[in-house]
Design a protein around this motif. Structure first.
Motif, PDB file in Angstrom:
ATOM      1  N   PRO A 157       0.814  -1.214   0.000  1.00  0.00           N
ATOM      2  CA  PRO A 157       0.000   0.000   0.000  1.00  0.00           C
ATOM      3  C   PRO A 157       0.851   1.270   0.000  1.00  0.00           C
ATOM      4  N   VAL A 158       0.455   2.239  -0.817  1.00  0.00           N
ATOM      5  CA  VAL A 158       1.139   3.536  -0.845  1.00  0.00           C
ATOM      6  C   VAL A 158       0.205   4.563  -0.222  1.00  0.00           C
ATOM      7  N   ARG A 159       0.561   5.026   0.984  1.00  0.00           N
ATOM      8  CA  ARG A 159      -0.292   5.991   1.687  1.00  0.00           C
ATOM      9  C   ARG A 159       0.359   7.359   1.813  1.00  0.00           C
ATOM     10  N   SER A 160       1.681   7.392   1.581  1.00  0.00           N
ATOM     11  CA  SER A 160       2.404   8.658   1.762  1.00  0.00           C
ATOM     12  C   SER A 160       3.635   8.664   0.870  1.00  0.00           C
ATOM     13  N   VAL A 161       4.304   9.803   0.821  1.00  0.00           N
ATOM     14  CA  VAL A 161       5.544   9.880   0.044  1.00  0.00           C
ATOM     15  C   VAL A 161       6.572   8.900   0.624  1.00  0.00           C
ATOM     16  N   GLU A 162       6.526   8.755   1.950  1.00  0.00           N
ATOM     17  CA  GLU A 162       7.459   7.826   2.600  1.00  0.00           C
ATOM     18  C   GLU A 162       7.345   6.417   2.003  1.00  0.00           C
ATOM     19  N   ASP A 163       6.087   6.026   1.718  1.00  0.00           N
ATOM     20  CA  ASP A 163       5.865   4.681   1.160  1.00  0.00           C
ATOM     21  C   ASP A 163       6.469   4.532  -0.240  1.00  0.00           C
ATOM     22  N   LEU A 164       6.793   5.670  -0.850  1.00  0.00           N
ATOM     23  CA  LEU A 164       7.352   5.605  -2.206  1.00  0.00           C
ATOM     24  C   LEU A 164       8.880   5.581  -2.191  1.00  0.00           C
ATOM     25  N   ARG A 165       9.441   5.942  -1.060  1.00  0.00           N
ATOM     26  CA  ARG A 165      10.902   5.995  -1.002  1.00  0.00           C
ATOM     27  C   ARG A 165      11.507   4.602  -1.165  1.00  0.00           C
ATOM     28  N   ARG A 166      12.649   4.582  -1.792  1.00  0.00           N
ATOM     29  CA  ARG A 166      13.356   3.329  -2.065  1.00  0.00           C
ATOM     30  C   ARG A 166      12.539   2.366  -2.937  1.00  0.00           C
ATOM     31  N   LYS A 167      11.490   2.899  -3.572  1.00  0.00           N
ATOM     32  CA  LYS A 167      10.711   2.064  -4.482  1.00  0.00           C
ATOM     33  C   LYS A 167      11.029   2.455  -5.919  1.00  0.00           C
ATOM     34  N   LYS A 168      10.917   1.472  -6.797  1.00  0.00           N
ATOM     35  CA  LYS A 168      11.127   1.772  -8.216  1.00  0.00           C
ATOM     36  C   LYS A 168       9.791   2.223  -8.805  1.00  0.00           C
ATOM     37  N   VAL A 169       9.707   3.510  -9.079  1.00  0.00           N
ATOM     38  CA  VAL A 169       8.443   4.100  -9.520  1.00  0.00           C
ATOM     39  C   VAL A 169       8.475   4.337 -11.036  1.00  0.00           C
ATOM     40  N   GLN A 202       6.271  -7.915 -13.069  1.00  0.00           N
ATOM     41  CA  GLN A 202       6.516  -9.341 -12.873  1.00  0.00           C
ATOM     42  C   GLN A 202       7.935  -9.615 -12.394  1.00  0.00           C
ATOM     43  N   THR A 203       8.875  -8.901 -13.007  1.00  0.00           N
ATOM     44  CA  THR A 203      10.278  -9.200 -12.732  1.00  0.00           C
ATOM     45  C   THR A 203      10.844  -8.374 -11.583  1.00  0.00           C
ATOM     46  N   GLY A 204      10.049  -7.432 -11.043  1.00  0.00           N
ATOM     47  CA  GLY A 204      10.542  -6.623  -9.939  1.00  0.00           C
ATOM     48  C   GLY A 204      11.340  -5.423 -10.390  1.00  0.00           C
ATOM     49  N   LEU A 205      11.342  -5.150 -11.686  1.00  0.00           N
ATOM     50  CA  LEU A 205      12.006  -3.966 -12.201  1.00  0.00           C
ATOM     51  C   LEU A 205      11.244  -2.716 -11.752  1.00  0.00           C
ATOM     52  N   LEU A 206       9.928  -2.902 -11.537  1.00  0.00           N
ATOM     53  CA  LEU A 206       9.072  -1.804 -11.075  1.00  0.00           C
ATOM     54  C   LEU A 206       8.332  -2.223  -9.811  1.00  0.00           C
ATOM     55  N   ASP A 207       8.139  -1.244  -8.885  1.00  0.00           N
ATOM     56  CA  ASP A 207       7.327  -1.508  -7.703  1.00  0.00           C
ATOM     57  C   ASP A 207       6.003  -0.754  -7.745  1.00  0.00           C
ATOM     58  N   VAL A 208       6.046   0.459  -8.283  1.00  0.00           N
ATOM     59  CA  VAL A 208       4.867   1.314  -8.260  1.00  0.00           C
ATOM     60  C   VAL A 208       4.603   1.837  -9.673  1.00  0.00           C
ATOM     61  N   TYR A 227      -2.640  -3.248  -4.596  1.00  0.00           N
ATOM     62  CA  TYR A 227      -3.237  -2.050  -4.005  1.00  0.00           C
ATOM     63  C   TYR A 227      -3.333  -0.915  -5.016  1.00  0.00           C
ATOM     64  N   ARG A 228      -4.401  -0.140  -4.879  1.00  0.00           N
ATOM     65  CA  ARG A 228      -4.575   1.059  -5.714  1.00  0.00           C
ATOM     66  C   ARG A 228      -4.851   2.236  -4.791  1.00  0.00           C
ATOM     67  N   THR A 229      -3.978   3.230  -4.840  1.00  0.00           N
ATOM     68  CA  THR A 229      -4.136   4.408  -3.989  1.00  0.00           C
ATOM     69  C   THR A 229      -5.136   5.367  -4.632  1.00  0.00           C
ATOM     70  N   GLU A 230      -6.184   5.682  -3.870  1.00  0.00           N
ATOM     71  CA  GLU A 230      -7.253   6.518  -4.426  1.00  0.00           C
ATOM     72  C   GLU A 230      -6.896   8.001  -4.364  1.00  0.00           C
ATOM     73  N   LEU A 231      -5.837   8.349  -5.036  1.00  0.00           N
ATOM     74  CA  LEU A 231      -5.417   9.740  -5.080  1.00  0.00           C
ATOM     75  C   LEU A 231      -5.312  10.133  -6.553  1.00  0.00           C
ATOM     76  N   PRO A 232      -6.003  11.228  -6.949  1.00  0.00           N
ATOM     77  CA  PRO A 232      -5.906  11.626  -8.360  1.00  0.00           C
ATOM     78  C   PRO A 232      -4.536  12.224  -8.647  1.00  0.00           C
ATOM     79  N   VAL A 233      -3.657  11.451  -9.242  1.00  0.00           N
ATOM     80  CA  VAL A 233      -2.272  11.903  -9.404  1.00  0.00           C
ATOM     81  C   VAL A 233      -2.105  12.838 -10.600  1.00  0.00           C
ATOM     82  N   SER A 234      -2.354  12.322 -11.795  1.00  0.00           N
ATOM     83  CA  SER A 234      -2.250  13.245 -12.934  1.00  0.00           C
ATOM     84  C   SER A 234      -3.346  12.929 -13.933  1.00  0.00           C
TER      85      SER A 234
END
Lengths: 346, 288
Positions: A157-169, A202-208, A227-234
């Motif tokens: 789950p991505v709930r904050s910017v912190e949850d995105l850190r160290r993730k491959k976005v 699938q291969t873990g090249l991406l996390d988010v 998980y899908r974060t219900e935040l309108p990003v772009s």
């Protein structure tokens, strides 16, 4: 009937026939249009129905031929084919056509909008300017159709910017503004074309990854995220646009027919898209992708960080500074009316 | 969407009717010889309209037999296929297609749950869990896996306007792929034909796999020894149109038109295939 009268009648008839044949020859126009939408999709069905009406109303003078399913390549390749006259138009994403008219990048600035209500308010005021600007850039369009807000999707789950850190976005190839946004937030973006995302997950090249629910379902990403974060990003849109050079060759009467009918088609597609995304989000939940809410305070931090990149955006060649200011002013105006809902979801 | 080959097994259900009739105490209803004759007669019938008007009586019969023997997995499997086929190939009213194929899906689910107990918990599984569950099912249950997938697929086709149909497709595809792993020659290449269709639904720009689609169609043609003309029609309609290969499209369809319609077990669907081939060829110039 005397011989003279017969020959005069014949001459007149033949002349009339020749004139009408000539007219037919010079005016019949085939407009070749490429799109990524597959044949049989709702989009293609509406487009074909519109093309059929145009053909009938113009008595066969204007025929639109479609190349569906991306057979003519991606947006950049289609643009090249339009430039050399091999195609006369295409259906693009806002990002895809921004290479020719940078202001199309505006609505896609991450976390710019807080709700669809804000989008509606801004679009009602700015869409006509974008359409006019696009026309000056050599493309006649007939309105935009909503693609919707991208949501973040991941296996945790991505709930904050912190949850995105160290993730491959993931950042879509060519989306420089989202790339800048990620960097501004201190994240590590991975650039890939959308077609490589499923394998990337699938291969873990991406996390988010980020996409509208409709896009995620079509590309089957819902099989690889939890998980899908219900935040309108772009916010994204689709654009159907014709090469102005080809459009100008049509008679004024035919131009009016094309504008009217394609305008209606785009308007209908725009109107149904919102319900499509709402339903697609519902279906994703049913398929096991859990919706995640963000902490509103975190979102405001997030927004503040992103707003710090606006001065940089202003200076960029792929951004229209004047219209950016106008957009921000419209948004400020809307927010001052106190109508902004606190809804973060769709 | 449904290639004719599916029908061979499908109409084989009449033999099952006979068996079920025995179980249900109506042995006199249809004798097994009569059932076989009937099944062959239908598949070799060259008048689809006659079949279309006659099959609903069969559907009622199957429904009746299932309600008498609700735990007969073979009868349920046959019912799933029959309702799937009739719903997707013969019925024209959209609402009735949904009703008929919903029944196909329901029968398919019930059938596999009886034949293979772990399948009773498949519903609602997320994709990864579903795929790992599928890995455990074995070849002896392939008939039920197939009926389950076909029933479900027919329902998704009927409801393709809804996003849940788009969402559920990967699950059905996974079930068909597992069946293919168990026996790729099943139904004379029918599994390959379905997977060819599914792999042609999305163009490469949307993550589709045209190479896989082509390989499936080619293998399906090989396994059916060219007798089943509907494979070529689907190959043209789905694959050739998707990759914009007019030469392949027209060649396949002309081959269909030049082929004899009579082929044991395929005549009925070959008649339909020829009609579709004519229509597709007629719109070829406009499409490409």
């Amino acid at each position: 009937m005397t011989r003279t009268r017969v020959s005069r009648w014949l001459a007149r008839t033949l002349t009339a026939l020749a004139v009408s044949l000539l007219a037919l020859g010079s005016q019949a126009a085939e407009i070749k249009v490429a799109t990524i939408a597959p044949d049989g999709s709702v989009w293609m069905r509406e487009m074909r129905a519109g093309a059929q009406r145009i053909k009938e109303r113009s008595a066969g003078r204007v025929e639109i031929k479609f190349y569906p399913g991306g057979v003519m390549g991606n947006d950049a390749q289609v643009l090249r084919k339009i430039r050399i006259g091999q195609l006369q138009g295409g259906a693009f994403t806002t990002g895809g056509l921004s290479e020719r008219y940078s202001a199309l990048n505006l609505y896609g600035i991450p976390l710019l909008f807080r709700s669809l209500d804000e989008v509606d308010y801004v679009r009602a005021r700015l869409d006509p300017k974008l359409i006019a600007g696009l026309e000056r850039a050599g493309f006649v369009s007939f309105g935009f159709s909503e693609g919707g807000f991208a949501n973040l999707m991941a296996n945790e789950p991505v709930r904050s910017v912190e949850d995105l850190r160290r993730k491959k976005v993931w950042v879509p190839e060519g989306d420089d503004i989202s790339f800048l946004a990620m960097e501004t937030m201190g994240l590590s973006p991975v650039v890939l074309p959308p077609t490589d995302v499923l394998t990337g997950l699938q291969t873990g090249l991406l996390d988010v990854v980020g996409a509208s629910p409709v896009v995620a379902l079509v590309l089957q990403w819902h099989t690889k995220v939890k998980y899908r974060t219900e935040l309108p990003v772009s916010y994204s849109m689709g654009i159907f646009a014709l090469d102005a050079r080809a459009f100008d060759r049509l008679s004024v009467e035919d131009q009016t027919i094309v504008r009217e009918i394609m305008g209606e088609v785009m308007h209908n597609l725009d109107a149904t898209s919102r319900e499509d995304n709402r339903r697609a989000a519902e279906v994703m939940t049913k398929a096991g992708v859990q919706p995640v809410a963000v902490n509103p305070a975190d979102v405001e931090d997030w927004r503040a960080t992103l707003e710090s990149m606006y001065p940089e955006l202003h200076r960029r060649p792929d951004m229209d500074a004047e219209l950016l200011d106008e957009l921000l002013a419209i948004l400020a105006e809307y927010r001052s009316l106190g109508r902004t809902t606190s809804t973060l979801g769709e | 969407m449904f290639p004719g080959r599916t029908a061979r097994r499908l109409f084989g259900f009449t033999a099952l009717l006979a068996a079920a009739a025995g179980v249900g105490g109506c042995a006199n209803l249809i004798g097994s010889m009569a059932a076989d004759t009937l099944s062959a007669a239908i598949l070799n019938e060259n008048d689809p309209e006659l079949v279309a008007s006659g099959v609903p009586a069969y559907l009622l019969l199957v429904d009746g037999l299932i309600s008498r023997s609700p735990d007969n997995e073979s009868l349920l499997a046959a019912g799933a296929q029959l309702f799937a086929l009739y719903g997707s190939r013969f019925e024209t009213d959209p609402d009735r297609i949904v009703t008929l194929t919903a029944k196909a899906r329901d029968y398919g689910e019930r059938s596999i749950c009886i034949a293979y107990t772990p399948a009773c918990t498949w519903q609602g599984l997320d994709y990864d869990d579903f795929v790992s569950q599928l890995a455990a099912i074995q070849k002896k249950n392939i008939d039920y896996l197939y009926s389950y997938a076909i029933g479900w697929l027919s329902y998704l086709q009927a409801t393709s306007e809804d996003w849940s149909a788009v969402a559920e497709l990967p699950w059905v595809e996974a079930a068909l792929e597992r069946a293919l792993e168990l026996d790729e020659t099943y139904e004379n290449g029918g599994l390959h034909a379905y997977l060819g269709i599914l792999d042609s639904l999305r163009p490469p720009a949307l993550g589709g796999k045209p190479d896989a689609a082509k390989a499936h169609f080619e293998r399906a043609l090989e396994l059916s020894q060219g007798k089943d003309l509907s494979i070529k029609v689907e190959y043209a309609r789905r694959y050739a149109r998707m990759v914009f290969d007019q030469e392949l499209h027209d060649r396949l369809l002309e081959e269909v038109l030049a082929s004899p319609v009579e082929a044991d077990g395929f005549t009925l669907f070959n008649v339909l295939a020829k009609r579709e081939a004519e229509q597709l060829l007629a719109s070829s110039k406009e499409y490409f």
